[in-house]
Enzyme design. Structure first.
Site, PDB file in Angstrom:
ATOM      1  N   MET A  10       0.674  -1.049   0.073  1.00 15.34           N
ATOM      2  CA  MET A  10      -0.375   0.144  -0.169  1.00 15.34           C
ATOM      3  C   MET A  10       0.935   1.368  -0.036  1.00 15.34           C
ATOM      4  O   MET A  10       0.588   1.656   0.694  1.00 15.34           O
ATOM      5  CB  MET A  10      -0.934  -0.202   0.937  1.00 15.34           C
ATOM      6  N   GLN A  52     -10.843   2.782   0.022  1.00 12.83           N
ATOM      7  CA  GLN A  52     -10.109   3.869  -0.024  1.00 12.83           C
ATOM      8  C   GLN A  52     -10.911   5.140  -0.162  1.00 12.83           C
ATOM      9  O   GLN A  52     -12.221   6.413   0.653  1.00 12.83           O
ATOM     10  CB  GLN A  52      -9.021   4.841   0.613  1.00 12.83           C
ATOM     11  N   THR A  83       2.104   1.485   5.970  1.00 11.69           N
ATOM     12  CA  THR A  83       1.318   2.529   5.244  1.00 11.69           C
ATOM     13  C   THR A  83       0.635   3.484   6.623  1.00 11.69           C
ATOM     14  O   THR A  83      -0.416   3.048   7.578  1.00 11.69           O
ATOM     15  CB  THR A  83       0.094   2.250   4.224  1.00 11.69           C
ATOM     16  N   ASN A  84       1.151   4.907   6.546  1.00  9.44           N
ATOM     17  CA  ASN A  84       0.230   5.706   7.890  1.00  9.44           C
ATOM     18  C   ASN A  84      -1.492   5.608   7.177  1.00  9.44           C
ATOM     19  O   ASN A  84      -1.895   5.376   8.375  1.00  9.44           O
ATOM     20  CB  ASN A  84       0.518   7.325   7.393  1.00  9.44           C
ATOM     21  N   THR A  85      -1.871   6.008   6.281  1.00  7.51           N
ATOM     22  CA  THR A  85      -3.552   6.131   6.187  1.00  7.51           C
ATOM     23  C   THR A  85      -4.004   5.080   6.813  1.00  7.51           C
ATOM     24  O   THR A  85      -5.228   5.032   7.509  1.00  7.51           O
ATOM     25  CB  THR A  85      -3.477   6.481   4.734  1.00  7.51           C
ATOM     26  N   CYS A 196       3.061   9.714   4.729  1.00  7.33           N
ATOM     27  CA  CYS A 196       3.037   9.024   3.560  1.00  7.33           C
ATOM     28  C   CYS A 196       4.617   8.376   3.325  1.00  7.33           C
ATOM     29  O   CYS A 196       5.194   8.870   3.008  1.00  7.33           O
ATOM     30  CB  CYS A 196       2.466   9.148   2.492  1.00  7.33           C
ATOM     31  N   GLU A 198       5.152   6.541   0.542  1.00  7.46           N
ATOM     32  CA  GLU A 198       5.906   7.038  -0.101  1.00  7.46           C
ATOM     33  C   GLU A 198       6.319   8.600  -0.889  1.00  7.46           C
ATOM     34  O   GLU A 198       7.314   8.501  -1.381  1.00  7.46           O
ATOM     35  CB  GLU A 198       4.635   7.183  -1.285  1.00  7.46           C
TER      36      GLU A 198
END
Length: 229
Positions: A10, A52, A83-85, A196, A198
């Site tokens: 992700m 999401q 992943t942070n989200t 995030c 990435e």
């Protein structure tokens, strides 16, 4: 050495970085041919991203819980959501397994607090910047969180989903992020959280007048400390 379980994919661009950092850190600590004990379940990000943006967090919760339970059955001694989200669902995931969930916000919060900063700017997906779960976690470490304005949030989010998760690194987007960081600093940010996994592919220390805290690296290093404790 305990086995680190990772819910990855992700996107896989950042999961690749987790794998590299985990193994490099274990080798640095133990020497020789040592590497990390890792169990990764990599999901299909197209499905995750669609849910999401549809706001279907109930189904996303089911996906994350199932992944964490699969890692636990497979012998993982902890769980990382890479992943942070998706840490919006961290409480639900933590409650569904008997092994600990190592929270990315705690790894970032501890490092920022140790560095002596109090007010930070947060970059991430719109979900991470606009919903309270992440800022509230950082607040538990005594941090005040600033987010970009609406137009800048749209830019940060678009670059993540249209470019970074596909491995595209665009100079114009780096310039845009630099300008957004500068505006957060002008508002009083003493450091910037790359919230995030990435974003670290796009910007580095040379792109910011204040320290950057890369949550990908901090999360992975915290997992190594835990695994070797």
């Amino acid at each position: 050495m305990r086995t680190i379980g990772i819910i990855g994919g992700m996107s896989w661009e950042s999961s690749l970085e987790y794998y590299r950092i985990l193994n490099q850190a274990v080798r640095a600590r133990l020497g020789g041919h040592h590497s990390a004990r890792i169990l990764m379940l990599s999901v299909d990000f197209a499905r995750i991203a669609a849910l999401q943006h549809a706001g279907d967090w109930a189904r996303l919760g089911d996906e994350m819980v199932a992944a964490a339970q699969a890692l636990e059955r497979g012998g993982a001694a902890c769980v990382l959501i890479a992943t942070n989200t998706m840490h919006l669902l961290a409480p639900q995931v933590a409650d569904a397994v008997a092994i600990p969930l190592l929270h990315i916000g705690d790894a970032a919060g501890r490092a920022i607090k140790a560095a002596g900063h109090r007010r930070v700017g947060l970059l991430g997906t719109a979900f991470t910047m606009e919903q309270p779960f992440y800022a509230e976690r950082l607040a538990q470490h005594g941090l005040e969180v600033l987010v970009p304005d609406e137009a800048d949030r749209r830019t940060v989010h678009r670059v993540i989903y249209d470019e970074l998760v596909a491995g595209r690194i665009e100079p114009a987007s780096r310039d845009a992020y630099r300008a957004i960081i500068a505006r957060l600093v002008a508002r009083g940010a003493e450091a910037i959280v790359l919230g995030c996994t990435e974003i670290m592919l796009l910007v580095g220390e040379g792109d910011s007048p204040v320290p950057l805290f890369d949550t990908t690296r901090l999360h992975a290093l915290a997992a190594v400390e835990w695994a070797l404790a």
